[in-house]
Design a protein around this motif. Structure first.
Motif, PDB file in Angstrom:
ATOM      1  N   TRP A  19       0.822  -1.210   0.000  1.00  0.00           N
ATOM      2  CA  TRP A  19       0.000   0.000   0.000  1.00  0.00           C
ATOM      3  C   TRP A  19       0.858   1.264   0.000  1.00  0.00           C
ATOM      4  O   TRP A  19       0.474   2.284  -0.570  1.00  0.00           O
ATOM      5  N   GLN A  20       2.053   1.197   0.613  1.00  0.00           N
ATOM      6  CA  GLN A  20       2.921   2.379   0.646  1.00  0.00           C
ATOM      7  C   GLN A  20       3.457   2.717  -0.746  1.00  0.00           C
ATOM      8  O   GLN A  20       3.443   3.888  -1.151  1.00  0.00           O
ATOM      9  N   THR A  21       3.929   1.701  -1.491  1.00  0.00           N
ATOM     10  CA  THR A  21       4.455   1.985  -2.829  1.00  0.00           C
ATOM     11  C   THR A  21       3.327   2.372  -3.787  1.00  0.00           C
ATOM     12  O   THR A  21       3.530   3.225  -4.657  1.00  0.00           O
ATOM     13  N   ASN A  22       2.161   1.781  -3.615  1.00  0.00           N
ATOM     14  CA  ASN A  22       1.011   2.195  -4.431  1.00  0.00           C
ATOM     15  C   ASN A  22       0.628   3.639  -4.126  1.00  0.00           C
ATOM     16  O   ASN A  22       0.304   4.408  -5.037  1.00  0.00           O
ATOM     17  N   THR A  23       0.678   4.007  -2.857  1.00  0.00           N
ATOM     18  CA  THR A  23       0.379   5.390  -2.472  1.00  0.00           C
ATOM     19  C   THR A  23       1.413   6.337  -3.050  1.00  0.00           C
ATOM     20  O   THR A  23       1.068   7.397  -3.578  1.00  0.00           O
ATOM     21  N   LEU A  24       2.693   5.967  -2.970  1.00  0.00           N
ATOM     22  CA  LEU A  24       3.742   6.812  -3.555  1.00  0.00           C
ATOM     23  C   LEU A  24       3.508   6.989  -5.046  1.00  0.00           C
ATOM     24  O   LEU A  24       3.609   8.113  -5.559  1.00  0.00           O
ATOM     25  N   ASP A  25       3.199   5.931  -5.739  1.00  0.00           N
ATOM     26  CA  ASP A  25       2.950   6.016  -7.179  1.00  0.00           C
ATOM     27  C   ASP A  25       1.818   6.998  -7.472  1.00  0.00           C
ATOM     28  O   ASP A  25       1.918   7.824  -8.384  1.00  0.00           O
ATOM     29  N   LEU A  27       0.784   9.456  -5.431  1.00  0.00           N
ATOM     30  CA  LEU A  27       1.220  10.802  -5.039  1.00  0.00           C
ATOM     31  C   LEU A  27       2.110  11.448  -6.092  1.00  0.00           C
ATOM     32  O   LEU A  27       2.026  12.658  -6.316  1.00  0.00           O
ATOM     33  N   LEU A  28       2.956  10.676  -6.724  1.00  0.00           N
ATOM     34  CA  LEU A  28       3.855  11.231  -7.739  1.00  0.00           C
ATOM     35  C   LEU A  28       3.100  11.823  -8.918  1.00  0.00           C
ATOM     36  O   LEU A  28       3.613  12.707  -9.610  1.00  0.00           O
ATOM     37  N   HIS A  29       1.862  11.374  -9.118  1.00  0.00           N
ATOM     38  CA  HIS A  29       1.050  11.888 -10.213  1.00  0.00           C
ATOM     39  C   HIS A  29       0.033  12.934  -9.768  1.00  0.00           C
ATOM     40  O   HIS A  29      -0.484  13.673 -10.592  1.00  0.00           O
ATOM     41  N   GLU A  30      -0.258  12.983  -8.457  1.00  0.00           N
ATOM     42  CA  GLU A  30      -1.387  13.806  -8.023  1.00  0.00           C
ATOM     43  C   GLU A  30      -1.081  14.848  -6.953  1.00  0.00           C
ATOM     44  O   GLU A  30      -1.856  15.778  -6.781  1.00  0.00           O
ATOM     45  N   VAL A  62      13.519  16.018  -9.821  1.00  0.00           N
ATOM     46  CA  VAL A  62      12.352  16.857 -10.118  1.00  0.00           C
ATOM     47  C   VAL A  62      11.553  17.204  -8.861  1.00  0.00           C
ATOM     48  O   VAL A  62      10.685  18.072  -8.897  1.00  0.00           O
ATOM     49  N   LEU A  63      11.852  16.532  -7.749  1.00  0.00           N
ATOM     50  CA  LEU A  63      11.129  16.786  -6.499  1.00  0.00           C
ATOM     51  C   LEU A  63      11.784  17.913  -5.711  1.00  0.00           C
ATOM     52  O   LEU A  63      12.990  18.134  -5.821  1.00  0.00           O
TER      53      LEU A  63
END
Length: 134
Positions: A19-25, A27-30, A62-63
């Motif tokens: 769930w953490q890596t899915n959340t990061l993915d 977040l990187l788009h939104e 880019v962050l």
């Protein structure tokens, strides 16, 4: 804004799905994702090849990257460490206390997959991203 700990970034770069890596993915788009300098060190030092290192460095460039420590934050981190020690909790890594304290002091949420942050949530009020939020 959400600060993402190296525990999640490393899993993300290693292709782990949770769930953490899915959340990061997501977040990187939104949403704005914040990167800390000490977290950047922890992420980049683990790459075996120059090609992987360069690709990760370029992606992370880019962050927004902030310095996680200062003299005042060092004192606050030591205070937080001592507060947890009085409660019988010993955090294994000083960097984690600094990261947690930075988030507390700057009212940021932390996306992590590291048990050292759990007592910081309950004892110090660290705001962590939860599966329900992600």
């Amino acid at each position: 804004m959400i600060l993402v700990d190296s525990s999640v970034w490393i899993a993300y770069f290693n292709g782990q799905i949770n769930w953490q890596t899915n959340t990061l993915d997501t977040l990187l788009h939104e949403a704005p994702v914040l990167l800390g300098d000490l977290i950047l060190v922890e992420i980049l030092q683990g790459f075996k090849t120059n090609k992987e290192f360069d690709a990760a460095r370029d992606l992370l460039a880019v962050l927004d990257c902030v310095s996680l420590n200062s003299c005042s934050l060092a004192v606050a981190s030591a205070t937080n460490y001592r507060t947890m020690r009085r409660q019988g909790i010993t955090v294994r890594k000083t960097i984690d206390v600094i990261i947690g304290t930075y988030c507390i002091e700057n009212d940021l949420s932390l996306l992590h997959d590291d048990r050292d942050f759990n007592p910081m949530e309950t004892i110090l009020g660290l705001q962590a991203v939860t599966p329900e939020m992600g």
